[in-house]
Structures are given as structure tokens and as C-alpha cells.
Motif scaffolding. Structure first.
Motif, short mmCIF file in Angstrom:
data_model
loop_
_atom_site.label_atom_id
_atom_site.label_comp_id
_atom_site.label_asym_id
_atom_site.label_seq_id
_atom_site.Cartn_x
_atom_site.Cartn_y
_atom_site.Cartn_z
N GLU A 92 47.76 41.28 38.02
CA GLU A 92 48.08 39.98 38.61
C GLU A 92 49.45 39.50 38.11
O GLU A 92 49.69 39.43 36.90
CB GLU A 92 47.03 38.94 38.23
CG GLU A 92 45.68 39.15 38.87
CD GLU A 92 44.72 38.01 38.57
OE1 GLU A 92 45.19 36.93 38.16
OE2 GLU A 92 43.50 38.20 38.73
N CYS B 151 43.61 44.33 38.26
CA CYS B 151 42.69 44.03 39.35
C CYS B 151 42.54 45.26 40.24
O CYS B 151 43.37 46.18 40.19
CB CYS B 151 43.18 42.83 40.17
SG CYS B 151 44.88 42.97 40.76
N PHE C 77 45.43 35.38 44.53
CA PHE C 77 44.42 34.94 43.57
C PHE C 77 44.71 33.49 43.17
O PHE C 77 45.84 32.99 43.34
CB PHE C 77 44.46 35.81 42.32
CG PHE C 77 44.30 37.28 42.59
CD1 PHE C 77 43.11 37.77 43.10
CD2 PHE C 77 45.33 38.16 42.32
CE1 PHE C 77 42.95 39.13 43.35
CE2 PHE C 77 45.18 39.52 42.56
CZ PHE C 77 43.99 40.01 43.07
N ASN D 131 50.04 34.13 43.13
CA ASN D 131 49.44 35.00 42.13
C ASN D 131 48.87 36.20 42.89
O ASN D 131 47.80 36.12 43.47
CB ASN D 131 48.34 34.29 41.35
CG ASN D 131 47.78 35.16 40.23
OD1 ASN D 131 48.36 36.19 39.88
ND2 ASN D 131 46.65 34.77 39.67
#
Length: 834
Positions: free
Chosen positions: A237, A291, A305, A336
Motif C-alpha cells: 500500500e 496486499c 484502500f 492509497n
């Protein structure tokens, strides 16, 4: 839509579009690109579009430079404005250590002709008065780069590709790859957008492709699963925020001042650039999570995100410190999103492990910066056989099959937070370690070993104080002579004067045997093959005639060979070996086996004037006093001996240039033999020695190292290895090697450098202030009491005695080309009788 193509590119981001464009530009017809969604729908759409020329790697520096230059030409070719703001890039420094990093980079940049400047705090303040420069000591400035609109540059490359005949098809998802032996059959599913969701229609189409390139970005794990390979590209991220307009910035620009450069406060771990009267802040904070470790959910498209402002609070406050007017600018927007990383931050570019005509272009954490150059150099590899620069540092096979998903997650998260952490040449990152260890690991730690890692293996870099704190090595790192330097110097002196013991178990080891072994290796390598019981140094060439791998070959029997190569390149070597053997068999050659036995055999290297005396303490033989003599055990030979209770395949060779042996043994005997050698060595002044001292010593003998002097951008003849090339026989790459001629020559330089720093092997070599070459290795010479380096210069400058200079931390120092093997050029010491 075509169903048979020369090359199929999978992935419609900036990287994929660049590859398709450059393949077509290089002359390949029938190139197709497929994208599961829309062009730029992956990380490209939310990228900040920065184009930093700064990079500490040679290949990636060239890639970034090509991209910056290439993007400036796209509008004239395609009519599309890519939104390139050439505002420059300012990397600020709060410490001398940071400036030392920039000074080392400066020399790397010179080797790639990347223009840059250094600025004082006053010069920065005069140009950009909104900056607080009170705690800065200087900055590195690239006036020729800046930022670009990621979607626009991707669409421009896509249009350029179409203009050159590339077919681009959207809403096609790859569901299967099948290799027939001559082509790939790629099964794709047509994706139907229903209510905003990208879903499979169940309608399939097969594309037949001679070559396939995957540029699947965040979907790399799905690609790996479809191909049955491992790809350590997993997203992390990355968040950035956009502020409301800053009144002070608006006033500054309305006064006619130019746009600020992209600002990088490396010591505070962020970048900032202007955005419509406000600012974009992009931090590289600790704790950013990986992620999609097993793949991207089908429901995730061009999504983001939730923002985690607490995670970037420190970086946000430091932006306010550096640009005080931002304190009153509110937050306007936030992003994000996932950006793919690899464990070392470099992308994975090149042939896929174990597969034919399958090419990877994955793991781009700076994808917009790297896209243009990646397309250019990968197209060269595919069309011409090799790129004009050595791309081995980006090869996907630099990571072995031992790696796991969990390891990649930990290393990629670490890599993210290290984007702005000082990149020392002796940097050793701590995450996911120790992992691969020899049985002697604990004993070496007890002796003060400060470990590095190569291909996941822990190996001593040097031996510090036994009672050193756990952070001793970390605190010792420097662009100058850190606290470790004295320990490495003493280790090098021990090998020159008494003896030293090196754990070299990370060496790559292969067993090649069978009725076709001799014929295969004779074709595969450029030197004569040794007789039974003897060894030879030799090289496997690429079809383009450059150096693919260096091998020490030990002939165990008429059709059985033991191959030793660099520890960092195990999977890289076995892949080329096995594919070449398959080609040999397909051409009618006899059967042969190739086995990677790296983890089955340990290796200790014992070298120094007292090496024979130490082994005499342990050797078991009917005539122990003569078993190690020159008559029974000459230089460049192998014998099976017993050292106490340990069976040993002893090879009389020493990478340090002293009397010595490499002792190869079943790895389960490691603890026993380590203890026995240390007890025997104590009587003869033996020291434990790490990789750094060994690296210095091999340069005193002008021993070329793969990945440094030896690579896919130079032939063995250019490396000065004529004595290891048998032009009387045919071998892979021979004619291509001869056709290339001598474009540059490898030399060894002795340098009268500064008192507190050595060369690292990345510096520019100059003549009368003009660049004429580059170092590929560097360090300190205990034999000559000065800096030493190896590198490449123009052929007319390769004669011993030629006066040149080497740039060390911003200053040019006198250097002289010396004879090959300046320490003991006649090899008297290595042949020492006893």
C-alpha cells in the motif's frame, strides 16, 4: 482479432504498452497486447507520475534515463501530449552521510551521461524561497526530469504502438498458458462489464504466440500460478495526499516564478510536488502493509484502500517543517493504492525461469519511470538476443526456488520503507533473516561474524569483536571507511602473511554427467575441458557472444564434471544449463544429467602461506608429508582426501591468489571440519575471513567476478580472458564474440585516493576530466597500501602505466593502469612448494 502472433504482451499499463511499442519499433510484426480491463486500470492510473533519474544501479540508471528522453519525443510521433512537466528533481540532504550518497551516485550518473548539479542551501533558498533550508547542508538537482501524466503517457505509447501495427484488445483475461514445444497457446476469456463489475463471460479464445511477455502488475501472483513459477512481486500500500491550494504558492507562481521541482527530503522519507496550486505529499513510511499476497480479488478494479493518516503523521509534519506555508493548506484528496514491489526494489525483467519464450516484466515500484526503458531494453533482448547493457541485475532468476510467499511479503514491505533510507554499498537489510544458514552459523556468530546474505544464504562479511552489540554492523555502514574496515584489513593481511579460512558454502555447485556430458560442455563453454583430476576456469557465452556465466570445472571422470559458479546466481545458472542441454539433445546429442547439488556440499576456502602446514595437521594418508606437495597435488588439480574423519574433495585453487585449497565436503560434516580447521589453524596464525577481504584480495590478482567485470555486455576477450578461450574449437557464441571485436578492455587500477574512503566499484574513470570508462569493482589493497579497482576503459587506454583518474565522493584522484595481477604476477606464491 488475430489468433496467431509473433509476440503477445499481457497487461495494458505503462510497462506493457511500452514493450508492445518497442517490439514493433524493433521490427517485429504481428505484435498483440491484451488487457483484462481498460488500459491504465492497474497501478498506472493512481501513480504520481514521477520520473526520478536518481538510481544507485547501473542498469536501472540507464533504464530511467531512456524513459525520460523517450517520453519527450512521444508528442511529435503520436500527436498526444503526455503531460510531461520538466520541472526538475531536487533531492535535499540534512546530513553529510546523505551527501556522501549523492556524491557516490554522481559518479554512477556520470557513467550513464545523466546530467545533474549540486546546490547549497543558499542556492536552494534563492531559487525557491518557500523552502525552509535552515537544517540542510546541500542538495542534488536533476533539472531535466520531473513528472508526467501516467494515463496520458500510456495512451501515447499505445497509440504509437498501434501506428506501428500492434493490435491492442481490451476486456480479455488470460486464464491459461500452454507450451506446445514451439509456441504458446494462451487461453483468454472475454470479460463483460455488467453493472460496473468486470466479470467473465465464459466465452474463450485461444491466441497462438511464439513469444509471450507478462506485464501484469498487481496481478503478478495470478500470473505466477498460471505459469507454475514463483514471482516475488507483491504489492504494498502506497498513499499520497493532495492539499488544497496554498495561498503562498499561488502568489509565488502569479509573480511569474517557475514551478517548483519535485522535492525529495530523503532524510524525512517523502516527495512533494506542486498540484494545481497545492501540493502532493507522497511518504514512504514504516509499517506500510503488503496486499494481494495471493492475488487480486475479482472485485478489485481501479479501486483504492482507506487512508491511514496516523501512519504518515510524522512525514506530514516534516513536510510542514520543510514548506511552512503548507500548514494552512487543508487536505483536498487522498490516495492509497497498491504498487508492486520486489525484495530489492528492482523489477523482474527477462526470461521466465524454466520456460521457453516466456518473458517477465513484473514488480515495478517505479513503473512510470521504468516503463520506457524497460520496453526498449527488453525488446533488444527478445529481438537481438541481448541488450546493449547487462540486464542480469534485473533477471527474474536472481531469486531462487527456495523463496516463499511469506518471505517475499516481508522483504517487499522492508523494501518499501527503505526507498529513502540510505543505500550504502555495504547495505545489509535485516528482514526475514537469518533464513538459509550453514551448520556453522552459530559458531561463526560466536566468533564475531557480521553476516551478509547472498541468494538467501547467510555468510560472513567480516569478523568484528566477539562482544559487539547486535547493531554493530548497522552502525558501521558508511560510504567511507566504517568501523568494519579495520577488521577486513586485518583479515586480508592474514591471508597475505599467514592464513585465512573462508566459508564459501554458498557457491553454486552442479554435477553434469552422462554419455553426452563431455560433448555438451565442450560446446557450452569456451575453454578446453580439463583432464580427469584437473580443473579449468571457463565461461559459458550467450548467443550474442557475451559472458553468461563463469565456471570452475572439475573433471571427476571421463563423463562426469563438477561445476562451481557464483553463489548469487544458482537458479540463473541452472536455468541456462538445462535449457542449453535440452537444445543439445534436440540437435542429436547424447543423454546427460544435470543436478543442482549446491545445498548438499559445503565449501571452506583455506589460503595463505601457512595453508599447507595447517592441512598437514589433519590430512590422513599413507604418506602424509607428501600428499599436499606440488608433485602429488599440483596447482589447478583436484584430489579426494581425508581431513581427520571428513571426506573432502580438495581443489587446489585460491580466489585470493595465495597458496590454498577449496575444500568441498558433504555439508553434514561442516561443524566437525570447521572446528578441526580452527584448532589446527590456531597454531599457524590463521584468522577467520569474510567476503569483503576476499573481494579486495581477488582484485590484487585481477580476478574477474561475475556480475561485476563479467556480464552480458562484454565478451571474454574484452574482459582480457584470452587465455581461457580456445579459438580452435566451436562453442556457443564464438562467432558473435569475434564479430563484436574489442569495444572496451578490462583493466586493474591502483588509485591514490583519499585517506578515509575507498572505491566501491561504481565510479567513473576519467582522462583529463572526461569520462573514458567505469569501475566495476573497488576496494583497498593491503599489498600496495592504496585503493584498487577494476573496470572497463577504451582499448587504447588499457596499457599498463596509463595515467587516468577515478572520481571518489566528488573528487578526482590519480589512478594508474597496472599489470594484470599486480600482486605476484608470476603466480609464485600460489604455486608455493612444500
Amino acid at each position: 482479432m488475430k489468433t496467431h502472433v509473433k509476440a503477445l504482451v499481457v497487461g495494458g499499463g505503462a510497462v506493457g504498452c511500452s514493450i508492445a511499442y518497442h517490439l514493433a519499433k524493433a521490427g517485429w510484426k504481428d505484435v498483440m497486447l491484451v488487457e483484462r480491463d481498460e488500459l491504465t486500470a492497474g497501478s498506472t492510473w493512481h501513480a504520481a507520475g514521477l520520473l526520478p533519474l536518481f538510481n544507485m544501479g547501473y542498469a536501472t540508471t540507464h533504464i530511467h534515463k531512456y524513459s525520460v528522453d523517450f517520453y519527450k519525443t512521444l508528442e511529435a510521433e503520436t500527436g498526444l501530449n503526455a503531460g510531461f512537466s520538466i520541472c526538475g528533481n531536487l533531492r535535499m540532504a540534512q546530513t553529510q552521510e546523505r551527501m556522501d550518497e549523492y556524491l557516490l551516485y554522481s559518479s554512477i550518473a556520470e557513467t550513464a551521461d545523466v546530467y545533474h548539479e549540486f546546490l547549497t542551501p543558499k542556492e536552494m533558498k534563492d531559487r525557491w524561497p518557500l523552502l525552509n533550508t535552515d537544517d540542510l547542508i546541500g542538495a542534488l538537482f536533476h533539472p531535466q526530469d520531473g513528472y508526467i501524466n501516467p494515463a496520458d503517457v500510456t495512451q501515447a505509447m499505445a497509440k504509437g504502438a498501434r501506428q506501428r501495427g500492434v493490435e491492442i484488445v481490451r476486456k480479455l483475461q488470460v486464464n491459461a498458458y500452454k507450451w506446445t514445444g514451439s509456441e504458446w497457446i494462451v487461453t483468454l476469456e472475454k470479460m463483460v462489464d455488467k453493472g460496473g463489475n468486470l466479470v467473465g463471460s465464459g466465452e474463450m479464445v485461444d491466441i497462438h504466440a511464439e513469444h509471450v511477455v507478462t506485464a501484469t502488475g498487481n496481478h503478478a501472483q495470478r500470473t505466477a500460478q498460471l505459469l507454475g513459477i514463483k514471482i516475488p512481486a507483491i504489492p504494498v500500500e502506497h498513499q499520497f495526499i493532495v492539499t488544497e491550494p496554498d495561498p503562498a504558492l499561488l502568489a509565488y507562481r502569479e509573480a511569474g516564478n517557475p514551478e517548483h521541482p519535485v522535492l525529495r527530503d530523503s532524510d524525512s522519507k517523502w516527495y512533494v510536488r506542486e498540484e494545481r496550486g497545492g501540493w502532493i505529499l507522497g511518504p514512504y513510511e514504516r509499517g506500510a502493509p503488503a496486499c494481494f499476497r495471493h492475488g487480486v480479488p475479482d472485485t478489485f478494479r481501479a479501486d483504492l484502500f482507506p487512508l491511514d493518516l496516523e501512519r504518515i503523521e510524522e512525514e506530514y509534519m516534516s513536510m510542514i517543517h520543510r514548506i511552512p506555508t503548507t500548514e494552512t493548506a487543508g487536505l483536498k484528496d487522498d490516495f492509497n493504492g497498491p504498487i508492486c514491489y520486489t525484495p530489492d526494489g528492482n523489477p523482474l525483467v527477462g526470461p521466465a525461469p524454466g520456460l521457453r519464450n516466456m518473458w517477465l516484466a513484473e514488480g515495478f515500484s517505479f513503473g512510470i519511470t521504468a516503463a520506457g526503458g524497460t520496453g526498449y531494453y527488453l525488446a533488444q533482448m527478445m529481438v537481438e538476443g541481448e541488450a546493449e547493457i547487462d540486464m542480469a541485475s534485473l533477471d527474474p532468476k536472481r531469486y531462487g526456488q527456495w523463496m516463499t510467499n511469506e518471505w517475499a511479503v516481508k522483504k517487499n514491505e522492508e523494501c518499501y520503507e527503505h526507498v529513502f533510507i540510505l543505500h550504502h554499498p555495504d547495505e545489509e537489510r535485516e528482514a526475514a533473516r537469518p533464513l538459509r544458514t550453514t551448520p556453522n552459523y552459530d559458531a561463526q556468530i560466536a566468533e564475531g561474524a557480521q553476516m551478509g546474505q547472498v541468494n538467501g544464504w547467510e555468510r560472513p562479511n567480516y569478523y568484528g569483536p566477539k562482544d559487539a552489540p547486535s547493531n554493530f554492523d548497522h552502525e558501521s555502514r558508511s560510504f567511507r571507511r566504517g568501523a568494519w574496515w579495520q577488521y577486513a584489513k586485518e583479515e586480508a593481511e592474514a591471508i597475505r602473511n599467514t592464513a585465512g579460512l573462508i566459508d564459501a558454502s554458498a557457491f553454486t555447485k552442479h554435477l553434469v554427467r552422462g554419455p553426452g556430458a563431455t560433448a555438451f560442455l565442450d560446446m557450452f563453454t569456451c575453454n578446453k575441458l580439463p583432464k580427469v583430476g584437473r580443473i579449468n576456469l571457463t565461461y559459458a557465452l550467450t548467443p550474442a557472444g557475451t559472458t553468461r556465466t563463469e565456471y570452475t570445472i572439475v573433471r571427476l571422470a571421463e563423463e562426469e564434471y563438477y561445476l562451481i559458479s557464483a553463489g548469487a546466481w544458482t537458479d540463473y545458472d541452472v536455468d541456462y544449463l538445462k535449457k542449453s542441454a535440452e537444445d543439445f539433445r534436440a540437435a542429436g546429442g547424447d543423454y546427460l544429467d544435470i543436478h543442482d547439488i549446491t545445498t548438499q556440499w559445503g565449501v571452506f576456502a583455506l589460503a595463505g602461506p601457512n595453508a599447507r602446514a595447517i592441512l598437514n595437521e589433519l590430512v590422513v594418508d599413507a604418506e602424509p608429508e607428501t600428499v599436499l606437495s606440488n608433485k602429488r597435488f599440483p596447482w589447478l588439480s583436484m584430489r579426494n582426501i581425508e581431513l581427520g574423519m571428513c571426506p573432502v574433495r580438495a581443489v587446489r585453487v585460491a580466489y585470493t591468489g595465495e597458496l590454498g585449497w577449496e575444500l568441498h565436503f558433504p555439508i553434514e560434516f561442516s561443524r566437525y571440519l570447521w572446528k578441526a580447521l580452527n584448532e589446527a589453524g590456531a597454531k599457524h596464525g590463521m584468522k577467520l575471513v569474510g567476503a569483503r577481504a576476499q573481494n579486495w584480495l581477488r582484485q590484487e590478482k585481477s580476478y574477474r567476478a561475475f556480475g561485476n567485470e563479467l556480464g552480458r555486455d562484454a565478451t571474454p576477450l574484452e574482459a582480457g580472458l584470452n587465455r581461457f578461450v580456445d579459438l580452435e574449437k566451436d562453442f556457443t557464441g564464438k562467432q558473435a564474440m569475434l564479430d563484436k571485436g574489442i569495444r572496451a578492455m578490462c583493466v586493474t587500477l591502483l588509485i591514490d585516493g583519499p585517506e578515509d574512503a575507498d572505491t566501491w566499484g561504481r565510479e567513473a574513470i576519467k582522462l583529463d576530466g572526461e569520462k573514458v570508462g567505469r569501475l566495476t569493482s573497488g576496494g583497498y589493497s593491503v599489498a600496495f597500501g592504496k585503493q584498487i579497482g577494476m573496470g572497463y576503459v577504451r582499448p587504447d587506454l588499457a596499457e599498463p602505466g596509463t595515467k587516468l583518474s577515478v572520481r571518489i565522493l566528488g573528487q578526482d584522484y590519480p589512478a594508474e593502469v597496472t599489470v594484470d595481477s599486480p600482486h605476484d604476477p608470476e603466480n609464485v606464491r600460489i604455486r608455493m612448494n612444500g
